[in-house]
Design a protein around this motif. Structure first.
Motif, PDB file in Angstrom:
ATOM      1  N   UNK A 178      41.791  41.103  43.298  1.00 42.23           N
ATOM      2  CA  UNK A 178      42.902  41.454  44.183  1.00 42.23           C
ATOM      3  C   UNK A 178      43.750  40.192  44.322  1.00 42.23           C
ATOM      4  N   UNK A 179      45.015  40.290  43.941  1.00 34.85           N
ATOM      5  CA  UNK A 179      45.889  39.112  43.926  1.00 34.85           C
ATOM      6  C   UNK A 179      46.964  39.279  44.990  1.00 34.85           C
ATOM      7  N   UNK A 180      46.995  38.344  45.938  1.00 35.71           N
ATOM      8  CA  UNK A 180      47.953  38.446  47.038  1.00 35.71           C
ATOM      9  C   UNK A 180      49.166  37.564  46.765  1.00 35.71           C
ATOM     10  N   UNK A 181      50.320  38.184  46.646  1.00 40.65           N
ATOM     11  CA  UNK A 181      51.635  37.578  46.364  1.00 40.65           C
ATOM     12  C   UNK A 181      51.846  37.335  44.858  1.00 40.65           C
ATOM     13  N   UNK A 182      53.119  37.171  44.492  1.00 41.19           N
ATOM     14  CA  UNK A 182      53.526  37.091  43.085  1.00 41.19           C
ATOM     15  C   UNK A 182      52.816  36.000  42.279  1.00 41.19           C
ATOM     16  N   UNK A 183      52.812  34.749  42.745  1.00 40.46           N
ATOM     17  CA  UNK A 183      52.205  33.705  41.911  1.00 40.46           C
ATOM     18  C   UNK A 183      50.728  33.984  41.599  1.00 40.46           C
ATOM     19  N   UNK A 184      49.994  34.560  42.553  1.00 41.11           N
ATOM     20  CA  UNK A 184      48.578  34.875  42.332  1.00 41.11           C
ATOM     21  C   UNK A 184      48.437  35.952  41.260  1.00 41.11           C
ATOM     22  N   UNK A 185      49.295  36.960  41.338  1.00 44.16           N
ATOM     23  CA  UNK A 185      49.215  38.065  40.376  1.00 44.16           C
ATOM     24  C   UNK A 185      49.540  37.568  38.972  1.00 44.16           C
ATOM     25  N   UNK A 186      50.538  36.694  38.875  1.00 41.63           N
ATOM     26  CA  UNK A 186      50.895  36.143  37.560  1.00 41.63           C
ATOM     27  C   UNK A 186      49.736  35.316  36.992  1.00 41.63           C
ATOM     28  N   UNK A 187      49.095  34.527  37.859  1.00 42.39           N
ATOM     29  CA  UNK A 187      47.976  33.696  37.395  1.00 42.39           C
ATOM     30  C   UNK A 187      46.806  34.567  36.945  1.00 42.39           C
ATOM     31  N   UNK A 188      46.521  35.624  37.704  1.00 39.51           N
ATOM     32  CA  UNK A 188      45.390  36.502  37.359  1.00 39.51           C
ATOM     33  C   UNK A 188      45.635  37.178  36.006  1.00 39.51           C
ATOM     34  N   UNK A 189      46.834  37.706  35.829  1.00 38.69           N
ATOM     35  CA  UNK A 189      47.142  38.394  34.568  1.00 38.69           C
ATOM     36  C   UNK A 189      47.145  37.410  33.400  1.00 38.69           C
ATOM     37  N   UNK A 190      47.439  36.148  33.691  1.00 41.10           N
ATOM     38  CA  UNK A 190      47.405  35.115  32.658  1.00 41.10           C
ATOM     39  C   UNK A 190      45.992  34.876  32.132  1.00 41.10           C
ATOM     40  N   UNK A 191      44.986  35.246  32.914  1.00 42.67           N
ATOM     41  CA  UNK A 191      43.601  34.979  32.508  1.00 42.67           C
ATOM     42  C   UNK A 191      42.879  36.178  31.935  1.00 42.67           C
ATOM     43  N   UNK A 192      43.337  37.385  32.274  1.00 46.34           N
ATOM     44  CA  UNK A 192      42.610  38.554  31.775  1.00 46.34           C
ATOM     45  C   UNK A 192      43.508  39.771  31.561  1.00 46.34           C
ATOM     46  N   UNK A 193      43.262  40.448  30.443  1.00 46.92           N
ATOM     47  CA  UNK A 193      43.939  41.731  30.237  1.00 46.92           C
ATOM     48  C   UNK A 193      42.886  42.837  30.247  1.00 46.92           C
ATOM     49  N   UNK A 194      41.684  42.482  30.728  1.00 44.59           N
ATOM     50  CA  UNK A 194      40.573  43.448  30.736  1.00 44.59           C
ATOM     51  C   UNK A 194      40.160  43.834  32.165  1.00 44.59           C
ATOM     52  N   UNK A 195      39.878  42.819  32.969  1.00 43.80           N
ATOM     53  CA  UNK A 195      39.421  43.096  34.342  1.00 43.80           C
ATOM     54  C   UNK A 195      40.590  43.705  35.127  1.00 43.80           C
ATOM     55  N   UNK A 196      40.355  44.817  35.838  1.00 39.57           N
ATOM     56  CA  UNK A 196      41.451  45.398  36.613  1.00 39.57           C
ATOM     57  C   UNK A 196      41.934  44.466  37.731  1.00 39.57           C
ATOM     58  N   UNK A 197      43.262  44.418  37.907  1.00 40.84           N
ATOM     59  CA  UNK A 197      43.865  43.595  38.954  1.00 40.84           C
ATOM     60  C   UNK A 197      44.699  44.512  39.860  1.00 40.84           C
ATOM     61  N   UNK A 198      44.507  44.385  41.162  1.00 40.36           N
ATOM     62  CA  UNK A 198      45.385  45.086  42.108  1.00 40.36           C
ATOM     63  C   UNK A 198      46.139  44.004  42.873  1.00 40.36           C
ATOM     64  N   UNK A 199      47.472  44.014  42.755  1.00 35.14           N
ATOM     65  CA  UNK A 199      48.250  42.989  43.464  1.00 35.14           C
ATOM     66  C   UNK A 199      48.775  43.519  44.782  1.00 35.14           C
ATOM     67  N   UNK A 200      49.146  42.590  45.660  1.00 32.02           N
ATOM     68  CA  UNK A 200      49.649  42.975  46.966  1.00 32.02           C
ATOM     69  C   UNK A 200      50.932  42.230  47.292  1.00 32.02           C
ATOM     70  N   UNK A 201      51.921  42.962  47.789  1.00 36.93           N
ATOM     71  CA  UNK A 201      53.175  42.358  48.282  1.00 36.93           C
ATOM     72  C   UNK A 201      53.942  41.609  47.206  1.00 36.93           C
ATOM     73  N   UNK A 202      53.969  42.154  46.010  1.00 34.59           N
ATOM     74  CA  UNK A 202      54.796  41.532  44.966  1.00 34.59           C
ATOM     75  C   UNK A 202      56.198  42.147  45.054  1.00 34.59           C
ATOM     76  N   UNK A 203      57.165  41.307  45.359  1.00 33.35           N
ATOM     77  CA  UNK A 203      58.516  41.810  45.620  1.00 33.35           C
ATOM     78  C   UNK A 203      59.134  42.483  44.391  1.00 33.35           C
ATOM     79  N   UNK A 204      58.979  41.874  43.231  1.00 34.14           N
ATOM     80  CA  UNK A 204      59.624  42.418  42.037  1.00 34.14           C
ATOM     81  C   UNK A 204      58.643  42.416  40.851  1.00 34.14           C
ATOM     82  N   UNK A 205      57.747  43.411  40.814  1.00 30.28           N
ATOM     83  CA  UNK A 205      56.683  43.410  39.793  1.00 30.28           C
ATOM     84  C   UNK A 205      57.213  43.463  38.354  1.00 30.28           C
ATOM     85  N   UNK A 206      58.351  44.120  38.139  1.00 32.16           N
ATOM     86  CA  UNK A 206      58.905  44.184  36.778  1.00 32.16           C
ATOM     87  C   UNK A 206      59.526  42.835  36.421  1.00 32.16           C
ATOM     88  N   UNK A 207      60.312  42.283  37.340  1.00 31.70           N
ATOM     89  CA  UNK A 207      60.937  40.971  37.131  1.00 31.70           C
ATOM     90  C   UNK A 207      59.895  39.872  36.919  1.00 31.70           C
TER      91      UNK A 207
END
Ligand code: TRP
Length: 334
Positions: A105-134
């Motif tokens: 579970x990644x809270x805020x944009x920078x955390x979500x970007x870092x998590x996705x940078x490490x894995x494309x396998x483990x599921x990630x649920x992000x929270x409060x990302x203002x612009x997920x596509x951007x």
């Protein structure tokens, strides 16, 4: 005699462990916690501590409990905070993936970007990302397409500026304090610039790279703007007192993008409810733990907003909030 017996038992036990009878059960240091408890493990990563992100995290955990995922009983939760440092973020996410956690579970944009940078396998649920596509986390809001989905706080610069112009109609120049490194901020500032053009307002930027530059950024706007705006910026939100101190002394209205930033001394916002957002994230995390596929789970956008004001700040800087706004606003100064 008794002592020896205990010692002997201990030695026997260790022999059993080290000879590794039942190969599967041999503790592997990487995976120690998981094997020991045999519970699904959730890694929670948060970029920095500020009141809004803390509220989000608390409500994610509350919601998980409501859905039967209780730390130490049915799941194991490993919470880590990166103290607003990207190197820390990377290390944390690396350890989550090395330990093969079941969900991040990644809270805020920078955390979500870092998590996705490490894995494309483990599921990630992000929270409060203002612009997920951007932020290049998902292909689209409807169809994320990969191992990641979550919730978004649709922050609208236009909505906040509409409110700003009702409170202080004579804004000709607006300062913008934000981090150039936070995509979540940059996309809201782009919208601010569009809005400002239509109203003939000039935007004066005071950008920062990290919190040590905040005081100087705020100072640079004094005498040069009629009001200041900050988007949903994690670095700004974690250093509110510094900015508020400079701007309130100069009696400059400070419009912000989150309720917590108003509670911390900003004048007003029209923003999202982060308790609800945290709970929505918790529900999505529960769905994924129950087997749902992130690739086809749409990003949930929290678009209901509410007006928040800080009456104490208004009094301190000598601004009278119009009655129509006072009637529908929540005062966060108490
Ligand atoms: N939306 C921010 C992001 O995408 C995170 C955030 C949530 C936030 N609530 C906030 C930032 C309040 C500042 C203030 O990273």
């Amino acid at each position: 005699m008794k002592k020896i017996a205990v010692l002997l038992m201990a030695v026997m036990l260790m022999t059993v462990v080290f000879t590794g009878c039942g190969g599967e059960d041999v503790p592997n240091t990487d995976n120690k916690d998981k094997v020991a408890s045999d519970l699904p493990t959730i890694g929670i990563v948060q970029i920095v501590e500020h009141p809004s992100l803390d509220t989000i995290r608390e409500n994610i955990i509350k919601q998980l409990v409501d859905e039967g995922f209780i730390d130490g009983e049915t799941v194991k939760i490993d919470y880590k905070n990166a103290q607003n440092d990207t190197n820390n973020l990377k290390t944390i996410c690396q350890s989550f993936t090395a330990n093969n956690y079941d969900l991040i579970i990644a809270i805020a944009t920078p955390s979500a970007q870092a998590a996705l940078g490490e894995t494309t396998e483990i599921p990630i649920v992000f929270s409060a990302v203002t612009d997920p596509v951007g932020a290049k986390l998902v292909d689209s809001m409807e169809n994320p397409g990969g191992n990641i989905t979550g919730t978004s706080d649709a922050v609208s610069a236009s909505k906040i500026m509409d409110l700003a112009l009702q409170i202080t109609p004579d804004i000709k120049k607006i300062g913008a304090i934000y981090s150039t490194g936070e995509v979540n901020s940059v996309s809201v500032i782009n919208e601010l610039k569009q809005y400002a053009k239509t109203k003939d307002i000039e935007v004066v930027e005071a950008t920062i790279m990290n919190s040590s530059e905040i005081q100087q950024a705020a100072q640079s706007l004094i005498g040069n703007v009629d009001a200041v705006f900050s988007p949903i910026d994690n670095t700004v939100a974690s250093s509110m007192p510094t900015i508020v101190d400079v701007l309130n002394k100069a009696k400059i209205p400070y419009y912000v993008a989150a309720d917590s930033m108003v509670a911390d001394g900003g004048l007003a916002t029209d923003g999202v409810n982060y308790v609800a957002l945290g709970k929505a994230t918790g529900s999505m995390a529960a769905e994924v733990l129950n087997g749902a596929d992130t690739a086809t789970m749409p990003v949930q956008v929290m678009s209901d907003t509410q007006i928040y004001i800080n009456k104490k700040t208004a009094d301190d800087i000598g601004i009278k909030i119009p009655k129509e706004i006072l009637e529908k606003a929540t005062d966060l100064s108490e």
